[in-house]
Write a protein that holds these residues in place. Sequence first.
Motif, PDB file in Angstrom:
ATOM      1  N   TYR A  96      73.487 126.642 -12.326  1.00 17.34           N
ATOM      2  CA  TYR A  96      72.414 127.643 -12.389  1.00 17.34           C
ATOM      3  C   TYR A  96      71.643 127.670 -11.060  1.00 17.34           C
ATOM      4  CZ  TYR A  96      68.044 129.939 -13.394  1.00 17.34           C
ATOM      5  OH  TYR A  96      66.972 130.785 -13.304  1.00 17.34           O
ATOM      6  N   LEU A  97      71.256 126.493 -10.587  1.00 16.14           N
ATOM      7  CA  LEU A  97      70.455 126.438  -9.357  1.00 16.14           C
ATOM      8  C   LEU A  97      71.234 126.971  -8.155  1.00 16.14           C
ATOM      9  CD1 LEU A  97      68.621 123.002  -9.775  1.00 16.14           C
ATOM     10  CD2 LEU A  97      67.532 125.267  -9.610  1.00 16.14           C
ATOM     11  N   ALA A  98      72.529 126.647  -8.110  1.00 20.07           N
ATOM     12  CA  ALA A  98      73.340 127.127  -6.981  1.00 20.07           C
ATOM     13  C   ALA A  98      73.369 128.657  -6.960  1.00 20.07           C
ATOM     14  CB  ALA A  98      74.756 126.564  -7.082  1.00 20.07           C
ATOM     15  N   ASP A  99      73.430 129.268  -8.140  1.00 21.50           N
ATOM     16  CA  ASP A  99      73.452 130.737  -8.198  1.00 21.50           C
ATOM     17  C   ASP A  99      72.067 131.342  -7.982  1.00 21.50           C
ATOM     18  OD1 ASP A  99      76.131 130.746  -8.628  1.00 21.50           O
ATOM     19  OD2 ASP A  99      76.028 131.173 -10.773  1.00 21.50           O
ATOM     20  N   ALA A 100      71.044 130.656  -8.492  1.00 20.48           N
ATOM     21  CA  ALA A 100      69.685 131.201  -8.374  1.00 20.48           C
ATOM     22  C   ALA A 100      69.184 131.158  -6.929  1.00 20.48           C
ATOM     23  CB  ALA A 100      68.732 130.426  -9.296  1.00 20.48           C
ATOM     24  N   PHE A 101      69.733 130.224  -6.142  1.00 22.84           N
ATOM     25  CA  PHE A 101      69.287 130.083  -4.750  1.00 22.84           C
ATOM     26  C   PHE A 101      70.500 130.136  -3.815  1.00 22.84           C
ATOM     27  CE2 PHE A 101      66.146 128.134  -7.499  1.00 22.84           C
ATOM     28  CZ  PHE A 101      64.981 128.770  -7.074  1.00 22.84           C
ATOM     29  N   PRO A 102      71.120 131.327  -3.686  1.00 23.73           N
ATOM     30  CA  PRO A 102      72.381 131.439  -2.926  1.00 23.73           C
ATOM     31  C   PRO A 102      72.221 131.084  -1.456  1.00 23.73           C
ATOM     32  CG  PRO A 102      71.561 133.620  -3.619  1.00 23.73           C
ATOM     33  CD  PRO A 102      70.692 132.598  -4.281  1.00 23.73           C
TER      34      PRO A 102
END
Length: 212
Positions: free
Chosen positions: A73-79
């Motif tokens: 989730y974090l990797a996608d939320a903060f590309p």
Amino acid sequence: MADELVLYTNPMSRGRVVRWMLEEIGQPYKVEVLDYASTMKGRPYLAINPMGKVPALRHGDAIVTETAAICAYLADAFPQARLAPPSGDRLRAPYYRWLFFSAGPYEAASSNKVLGFVVPPERERMMGYGNIDKVLSTLEAAVSSSDYLVGDSFTAADLYVGSQIGFGFMFGTLDPRPAFARYWQRVSARPAFMRAKQLDDQKAVELQKAAG
Ligand SMILES: N[C@@H](CCC(=O)N[C@@H](CS)C(=O)NCC(=O)O)C(=O)O
């Protein structure tokens, strides 16, 4: 606050993996430390994670639990942190593959091994992981084939798989194959890992002192 990031954790838990991820992301975040016996089982936290387990992450009004899911989730939320291949990219194939392999078959196989459970050969077909030897050889080949699991750069898949390997070394539960040691050495040299480790180690000492 609409975009506030809050990590619910205990410094001696899988929450360390999410702390590392948050340090890689580089956004401000708050930490709520929960006690295994009390606050983790209290009504306010059970409303966040009915499993009564850490870690959990709140991002504004979104809640995500399960360490691998939180990392993804974090990797996608903060590309901008470049910890996942873009959505739709073919590199999503190995990215999902190793994240899910590690959270599913690897974790189940290694926990069962620690508990001394051996899958009867005639039941391997119905066990998602088959047997521990196959799981370890598959993981060994994956971490040996190149520096990183996905393309030629570090991603959340390395962070999560690496953490599983690191925990295995820390608790002495992983077969110490040289490929695992080399991989763990490589990924744990990241400055964000060192910062996260220092913060959680310090928090653990504070908790121990407070407990007397
Ligand atoms: N599948 C969960 C496992 C979470 C988990 O088992 N956390 C442990 C700490 S590492 C916990 O909170 N245990 C407390 C309990 O079960 O009472 C994940 O990957 O996040």
